[in-house]
Design a protein around this motif. Structure first.
Motif, PDB file in Angstrom:
ATOM      1  N   GLY A  95      15.494  11.437 -13.351  1.00 27.02           N
ATOM      2  CA  GLY A  95      15.472  10.283 -12.448  1.00 27.02           C
ATOM      3  C   GLY A  95      14.162  10.131 -11.698  1.00 27.02           C
ATOM      4  N   PRO A  96      13.714  11.148 -10.928  1.00 25.67           N
ATOM      5  CA  PRO A  96      12.410  11.035 -10.261  1.00 25.67           C
ATOM      6  C   PRO A  96      11.248  10.896 -11.230  1.00 25.67           C
ATOM      7  CG  PRO A  96      13.716  12.780  -9.284  1.00 25.67           C
ATOM      8  CD  PRO A  96      14.442  12.357 -10.518  1.00 25.67           C
ATOM      9  N   ALA A  97      11.328  11.565 -12.403  1.00 24.38           N
ATOM     10  CA  ALA A  97      10.238  11.457 -13.372  1.00 24.38           C
ATOM     11  C   ALA A  97      10.109  10.031 -13.889  1.00 24.38           C
ATOM     12  CB  ALA A  97      10.478  12.428 -14.527  1.00 24.38           C
ATOM     13  N   ARG A  98      11.256   9.395 -14.153  1.00 24.12           N
ATOM     14  CA  ARG A  98      11.213   8.006 -14.600  1.00 24.12           C
ATOM     15  C   ARG A  98      10.595   7.100 -13.544  1.00 24.12           C
ATOM     16  NH1 ARG A  98      17.067   6.565 -17.305  1.00 24.12           N
ATOM     17  NH2 ARG A  98      17.058   8.123 -18.996  1.00 24.12           N
ATOM     18  N   LEU A  99      11.047   7.255 -12.323  1.00 25.84           N
ATOM     19  CA  LEU A  99      10.600   6.338 -11.272  1.00 25.84           C
ATOM     20  C   LEU A  99       9.121   6.519 -10.949  1.00 25.84           C
ATOM     21  CD1 LEU A  99      11.867   4.151  -9.473  1.00 25.84           C
ATOM     22  CD2 LEU A  99      12.149   5.886  -7.713  1.00 25.84           C
ATOM     23  N   VAL A 100       8.732   7.764 -10.680  1.00 20.46           N
ATOM     24  CA  VAL A 100       7.338   8.026 -10.311  1.00 20.46           C
ATOM     25  C   VAL A 100       6.411   7.813 -11.501  1.00 20.46           C
ATOM     26  CG1 VAL A 100       5.745   9.756  -9.426  1.00 20.46           C
ATOM     27  CG2 VAL A 100       8.054   9.593  -8.493  1.00 20.46           C
ATOM     28  N   GLY A 101       6.837   8.268 -12.686  1.00 23.41           N
ATOM     29  CA  GLY A 101       5.988   8.132 -13.864  1.00 23.41           C
ATOM     30  C   GLY A 101       5.761   6.690 -14.257  1.00 23.41           C
ATOM     31  N   PHE A 102       6.820   5.883 -14.245  1.00 29.47           N
ATOM     32  CA  PHE A 102       6.670   4.476 -14.592  1.00 29.47           C
ATOM     33  C   PHE A 102       5.747   3.774 -13.596  1.00 29.47           C
ATOM     34  CE2 PHE A 102       7.522   0.139 -15.420  1.00 29.47           C
ATOM     35  CZ  PHE A 102       8.146   0.046 -16.654  1.00 29.47           C
ATOM     36  N   SER A 103       5.944   4.038 -12.313  1.00 31.32           N
ATOM     37  CA  SER A 103       5.106   3.392 -11.294  1.00 31.32           C
ATOM     38  C   SER A 103       3.653   3.819 -11.408  1.00 31.32           C
ATOM     39  CB  SER A 103       5.643   3.716  -9.897  1.00 31.32           C
ATOM     40  OG  SER A 103       6.972   3.254  -9.740  1.00 31.32           O
ATOM     41  N   ALA A 148       1.739   6.176  -4.247  1.00 30.42           N
ATOM     42  CA  ALA A 148       2.237   6.558  -2.924  1.00 30.42           C
ATOM     43  C   ALA A 148       3.558   5.870  -2.605  1.00 30.42           C
ATOM     44  CB  ALA A 148       1.189   6.222  -1.866  1.00 30.42           C
ATOM     45  N   LEU A 149       3.688   4.610  -2.993  1.00 33.44           N
ATOM     46  CA  LEU A 149       4.948   3.910  -2.753  1.00 33.44           C
ATOM     47  C   LEU A 149       6.097   4.566  -3.518  1.00 33.44           C
ATOM     48  CD1 LEU A 149       3.723   0.194  -2.936  1.00 33.44           C
ATOM     49  CD2 LEU A 149       4.351   1.493  -0.890  1.00 33.44           C
ATOM     50  N   ALA A 150       5.851   4.941  -4.772  1.00 30.92           N
ATOM     51  CA  ALA A 150       6.907   5.563  -5.574  1.00 30.92           C
ATOM     52  C   ALA A 150       7.300   6.933  -5.029  1.00 30.92           C
ATOM     53  CB  ALA A 150       6.449   5.674  -7.025  1.00 30.92           C
ATOM     54  N   VAL A 151       6.313   7.747  -4.677  1.00 32.25           N
ATOM     55  CA  VAL A 151       6.611   9.086  -4.157  1.00 32.25           C
ATOM     56  C   VAL A 151       7.358   8.991  -2.837  1.00 32.25           C
ATOM     57  CG1 VAL A 151       5.560  11.198  -3.271  1.00 32.25           C
ATOM     58  CG2 VAL A 151       4.706  10.165  -5.377  1.00 32.25           C
ATOM     59  N   GLU A 152       6.944   8.073  -1.980  1.00 32.98           N
ATOM     60  CA  GLU A 152       7.639   7.921  -0.699  1.00 32.98           C
ATOM     61  C   GLU A 152       9.091   7.503  -0.895  1.00 32.98           C
ATOM     62  OE1 GLU A 152       7.091   5.502   3.532  1.00 32.98           O
ATOM     63  OE2 GLU A 152       5.807   5.069   1.815  1.00 32.98           O
ATOM     64  N   TYR A 153       9.339   6.609  -1.849  1.00 35.96           N
ATOM     65  CA  TYR A 153      10.713   6.186  -2.106  1.00 35.96           C
ATOM     66  C   TYR A 153      11.560   7.347  -2.619  1.00 35.96           C
ATOM     67  CZ  TYR A 153      14.700   3.981  -4.383  1.00 35.96           C
ATOM     68  OH  TYR A 153      15.966   3.663  -4.779  1.00 35.96           O
ATOM     69  N   VAL A 154      11.018   8.140  -3.525  1.00 37.25           N
ATOM     70  CA  VAL A 154      11.770   9.272  -4.076  1.00 37.25           C
ATOM     71  C   VAL A 154      12.075  10.295  -2.990  1.00 37.25           C
ATOM     72  CG1 VAL A 154      11.625  11.220  -5.668  1.00 37.25           C
ATOM     73  CG2 VAL A 154      10.944   8.948  -6.422  1.00 37.25           C
ATOM     74  N   VAL A 155      11.083  10.596  -2.147  1.00 37.79           N
ATOM     75  CA  VAL A 155      11.295  11.583  -1.084  1.00 37.79           C
ATOM     76  C   VAL A 155      12.357  11.101  -0.108  1.00 37.79           C
ATOM     77  CG1 VAL A 155      10.198  12.723   0.870  1.00 37.79           C
ATOM     78  CG2 VAL A 155       9.018  12.601  -1.316  1.00 37.79           C
ATOM     79  N   LEU A 156      12.283   9.846   0.284  1.00 41.98           N
ATOM     80  CA  LEU A 156      13.276   9.328   1.230  1.00 41.98           C
ATOM     81  C   LEU A 156      14.660   9.270   0.599  1.00 41.98           C
ATOM     82  CD1 LEU A 156      11.260   6.429   2.923  1.00 41.98           C
ATOM     83  CD2 LEU A 156      11.764   8.709   3.833  1.00 41.98           C
ATOM     84  N   ALA A 157      14.727   8.910  -0.666  1.00 44.31           N
ATOM     85  CA  ALA A 157      16.038   8.810  -1.321  1.00 44.31           C
ATOM     86  C   ALA A 157      16.673  10.179  -1.513  1.00 44.31           C
ATOM     87  CB  ALA A 157      15.891   8.115  -2.665  1.00 44.31           C
ATOM     88  N   MET A 158      15.895  11.186  -1.840  1.00 43.21           N
ATOM     89  CA  MET A 158      16.459  12.509  -2.085  1.00 43.21           C
ATOM     90  C   MET A 158      16.755  13.254  -0.799  1.00 43.21           C
ATOM     91  SD  MET A 158      14.266  13.775  -5.419  1.00 43.21           S
ATOM     92  CE  MET A 158      15.352  15.181  -5.662  1.00 43.21           C
TER      93      MET A 158
END
Length: 359
Positions: A95-103, A148-158
């Motif tokens: 899940g995080p790999a898809r989100l951060v990697g795609f972004s 940075a936007l993708a990493v921040e979203y993943v950190v806040l979501a997790m």
């Protein structure tokens, strides 16, 4: 619970998570893997060729764009490699790999394309090119914003829960967040179109063509993104269909960049520098477009019709079409004549007949 039976094409001892990678019964997975592998190989070969051909690039302006073009190839290689993450089941790792990697891959690729479009716009309009490191810094800076936007979203979501947040999240909500997170990448596409439009207005044809290629690539990419976003936001197909849409979007976007921009640009790299693609060396000394100034616009030249009447008594007259020296009236000079010889009205020898008087 018994062990899952391996599908046709997979080994019996292979983990069930990786069955989709080798299951020949899933046609879309096999086709997607083949296209992704071929694209990754093409991007890697292009990067190696670019590194080897850098010394043969004769045009200094094209040489300055090589680091940014290499960054674009790295982003395309990441997009092809990331496709395999969408073939695996969605869990706490993918899940995080898809989100951060795609972004990261999409943002970096679009940022590199925007930097090259800005490079083309400056050269097409006769302005000096940015340094190579400046172009690379522009692309990296814009790409890091999306990262940075993708990493921040993943950190806040997790941090909100220790559970598998991405797998537990409803598919419509997850897809909406995915699309909203990529709004900055879409803004980069719009900026690329604007820079390409500026390049098309320049007088130098080679850089106009580079801007046209960047604009065409951005336009086709925008149409592709509009298509997969429209499919992704439909809740009917299901999570597996979502994986196919995102994986196909990555592969199609990578091949689009390779065919529409990278390959035509490679054909131009080793060509000789054309003087017609740059302003003349004495261009700063050439006269610019000046507004014509008539005599009426210059206070030193006034029309005689503008004078309302003769000058006042005692005022000095002013000559309108001469320097600012004042003219004064002078008394008329006396006339002088030089006497000239004049002929007699009649000759004194008219009545002379050769005799003395009285004889």
């Amino acid at each position: 619970m018994g062990k899952a039976v391996a599908p046709r094409g997979c080994r019996s001892d292979l983990d069930a998570r990786y069955h989709r990678l080798c299951d020949v019964g899933v046609a879309w997975g096999v086709a997607l893997e083949a296209c992704a592998a071929a694209g990754a190989a093409a991007a890697a070969c292009a990067a190696l060729w670019l590194a080897g051909a850098a010394g043969r690039v004769q045009d200094p302006s094209r040489r300055r764009a090589l680091p940014t073009l290499l960054l674009l190839l790295a982003a395309l290689l990441a997009q092809f490699a990331l496709t395999f993450a969408f073939l695996l089941p969605l869990d706490g790792a993918t899940g995080p790999a898809r989100l951060v990697g795609f972004s990261a891959a999409a943002g970096t690729g679009f940022a590199a394309l925007l930097a090259l479009a800005v490079h083309a716009a400056r050269l097409a309009r006769g302005r000096p090119a940015l340094p190579g490191l400046g172009l690379l810094a522009l692309a990296l800076g814009l790409g890091l914003v999306q990262d940075a936007l993708a990493v921040e979203y993943v950190v806040l979501a997790m941090n909100r829960t220790r559970a598998d947040v991405f797998a537990a999240m409803p598919a419509p909500r997850r897809n909406e967040d995915f699309v909203l997170l990529l709004l900055f990448a879409m803004a980069l596409l719009a900026a690329t179109l604007a820079a390409a439009a500026l390049a098309l207005r320049g007088p130098f044809p080679a850089w106009r063509r580079l801007g046209a290629r960047a604009g065409l690539t951005a336009l086709l990419a925008a149409a592709l993104w509009a298509s997969w976003i429209a499919l992704l936001l439909r809740p009917e197909p299901g999570p597996q269909w979502d994986d196919a849409v995102l994986g196909a979007a990555l592969v199609a976007n990578g091949w689009l960049f390779l065919a529409a921009f990278v390959l035509p640009e490679f054909l131009q790299l080793t060509k000789q520098r054309d003087p017609r693609d740059y302003p003349a060396e004495d261009a700063p000394c050439q006269p610019r477009l000046l507004t014509p100034r008539l005599g009426l616009h210059n206070p030193a030249f006034t029309s005689e019709e503008a004078q309302t009447g003769p000058p006042a008594p005692g005022a000095s007259p002013h000559a309108p079409y001469s320097t600012h020296f004042q003219l004064q009236d002078r008394a008329p000079a006396q006339e002088f004549s030089i006497p000239r010889a004049q002929a007699w009205p009649s000759s004194p020898y008219t009545d002379y007949d050769g005799r003395k008087g009285g004889r």
